[in-house]
Design a protein around this motif. Structure first.
Motif, short mmCIF file in Angstrom:
data_model
loop_
_atom_site.label_atom_id
_atom_site.label_comp_id
_atom_site.label_asym_id
_atom_site.label_seq_id
_atom_site.Cartn_x
_atom_site.Cartn_y
_atom_site.Cartn_z
N SER A 153 31.09 -1.18 101.17
CA SER A 153 30.88 -0.14 100.18
C SER A 153 29.73 0.79 100.55
N LEU A 154 28.80 0.32 101.40
CA LEU A 154 27.62 1.10 101.75
C LEU A 154 27.78 1.90 103.04
N ILE A 155 28.98 1.88 103.64
CA ILE A 155 29.19 2.65 104.86
C ILE A 155 29.07 4.15 104.58
N ASN A 156 29.78 4.61 103.56
CA ASN A 156 29.66 6.01 103.11
C ASN A 156 29.50 5.99 101.59
N PRO A 157 28.34 5.58 101.11
CA PRO A 157 28.20 5.33 99.67
C PRO A 157 28.09 6.60 98.83
N ASP A 158 28.63 6.51 97.62
CA ASP A 158 28.37 7.51 96.59
C ASP A 158 27.90 6.72 95.37
N VAL A 159 26.61 6.41 95.37
CA VAL A 159 26.01 5.58 94.33
C VAL A 159 24.90 6.39 93.67
N TYR A 160 24.74 6.25 92.37
CA TYR A 160 23.65 6.96 91.71
C TYR A 160 22.77 5.98 90.94
N ALA A 161 21.56 6.43 90.65
CA ALA A 161 20.61 5.67 89.83
C ALA A 161 20.33 6.47 88.57
N ALA A 162 20.45 5.81 87.43
CA ALA A 162 20.22 6.47 86.14
C ALA A 162 19.23 5.67 85.32
N TRP A 163 18.43 6.35 84.53
CA TRP A 163 17.49 5.66 83.68
C TRP A 163 18.23 5.00 82.54
N GLN A 164 18.14 3.68 82.43
CA GLN A 164 18.77 2.90 81.37
C GLN A 164 20.28 3.16 81.28
N HIS A 165 20.92 3.43 82.42
CA HIS A 165 22.37 3.68 82.48
C HIS A 165 22.77 4.97 81.76
N ASP A 166 21.83 5.86 81.53
CA ASP A 166 22.14 7.13 80.87
C ASP A 166 22.50 8.16 81.94
N ALA A 167 23.78 8.53 82.02
CA ALA A 167 24.25 9.45 83.05
C ALA A 167 23.65 10.85 82.91
N ARG A 168 22.98 11.11 81.79
CA ARG A 168 22.31 12.41 81.62
C ARG A 168 20.93 12.40 82.27
N GLU A 169 20.46 11.20 82.65
CA GLU A 169 19.12 11.08 83.23
C GLU A 169 19.22 10.46 84.62
N ILE A 170 19.74 11.23 85.56
CA ILE A 170 19.95 10.77 86.92
C ILE A 170 18.63 10.80 87.69
N LEU A 171 18.23 9.66 88.23
CA LEU A 171 16.97 9.56 88.98
C LEU A 171 17.17 9.79 90.47
N GLY A 172 18.37 9.52 90.96
CA GLY A 172 18.63 9.69 92.39
C GLY A 172 20.08 9.43 92.71
N ARG A 173 20.49 9.88 93.89
CA ARG A 173 21.88 9.67 94.30
C ARG A 173 21.95 9.64 95.82
N THR A 174 22.88 8.83 96.33
CA THR A 174 23.10 8.79 97.78
C THR A 174 24.03 9.94 98.17
N PRO A 175 23.85 10.46 99.38
CA PRO A 175 22.70 10.24 100.25
C PRO A 175 21.56 11.18 99.87
N GLY A 176 20.35 10.81 100.15
CA GLY A 176 19.22 11.70 99.90
C GLY A 176 18.15 11.10 99.03
N THR A 177 18.33 11.14 97.71
CA THR A 177 17.27 10.70 96.80
C THR A 177 17.42 9.24 96.38
N LEU A 178 18.45 8.57 96.87
CA LEU A 178 18.63 7.13 96.61
C LEU A 178 19.06 6.46 97.91
N LEU A 179 18.35 5.40 98.25
CA LEU A 179 18.69 4.59 99.42
C LEU A 179 19.06 3.20 98.92
N VAL A 180 20.24 2.72 99.29
CA VAL A 180 20.67 1.38 98.93
C VAL A 180 21.05 0.64 100.21
N ALA A 181 20.51 -0.55 100.40
CA ALA A 181 20.77 -1.28 101.63
C ALA A 181 20.68 -2.79 101.39
N GLU A 182 21.39 -3.55 102.20
CA GLU A 182 21.29 -5.00 102.16
C GLU A 182 20.20 -5.46 103.13
#
Length: 207
Positions: A60-89
């Protein structure tokens, strides 16, 4: 084959708490773990426990489209891949690193103070990417996730599984769709046994 339902899980442990990293000349980072490998969850709605194997999110992390939101609120996006969010094992688990926008400074402060210390993530198990163990503890089956799609990682306040009809329904579907080791029952009896088992577990949960 019908796609599995998205599921939400939350993690809060002393060794897994969120971290804010501030280095002079660099942007602020929010760092946490959404998953720790082979760590058994608390019972999920009294139905089953769950753990993730290392490598579960690798595809899933080969070409991810994952976002980070404050308290799961999609109106308050804190970051997104690629760029402002890094997710790795890594050796510990599924690690994420958010570069939050400037307007999120008030949220960063709540993490620094220790008021918000949990991590939550939304995933979907890939078909064939899970195993069930009902022999170790027949009253509490263990689900092992070997492969899953990742959709979201988010800092959260509440460390419990989401107590909503959607969350419970998702857990019910997961529990009901697990493979059964019974081979002597016909389909109708097998489904009745699963339904009775589920009803009993939900009754205990509501007590």
């Amino acid at each position: 084959m019908e796609k599995k339902t998205k599921e939400q899980r939350e993690l809060i442990l002393q060794e897994s708490k969120l971290e804010v990293r501030k280095v002079e000349g660099e942007p602020t980072k929010i760092i946490g773990y959404a998953v720790r490998w082979d760590q058994l969850s608390h019972p999920i709605y009294g139905m089953f426990q769950e753990r993730f194997k290392r490598g579960a999110f690798a595809a899933s992390l080969i070409n991810p489209d994952v976002y980070a939101a404050w308290q799961h609120d999609a109106r308050e996006i804190l970051g997104r891949t690629p760029g402002t969010l890094l997710v790795a094992e890594d050796d510990i688990g599924l690690r994420y690193e958010i570069t939050p926008p400037s307007w999120a400074e008030k949220y960063v402060e709540t993490i620094e103070r220790g008021d918000v210390r949990g991590s939550s993530f939304i995933f979907r198990a890939v078909s064939g990417g899970e195993e069930w163990d009902e022999e170790t503890n027949p009253d509490m089956p263990i689900r092992t996730i070997k492969e899953a799609e990742l959709f979201e990682v988010s800092p959260v306040t509440t460390p419990a599984y989401p107590q909503s009809s959607v969350g419970i329904r998702s857990a019910e579907e997961t529990f009901q769709s697990r493979p059964t080791t019974e081979t002597t029952k016909d389909d109708e009896e097998e489904q009745r046994a699963i339904a009775n088992d589920l009803e009993m577990r939900l009754r205990k949960l509501n007590l």
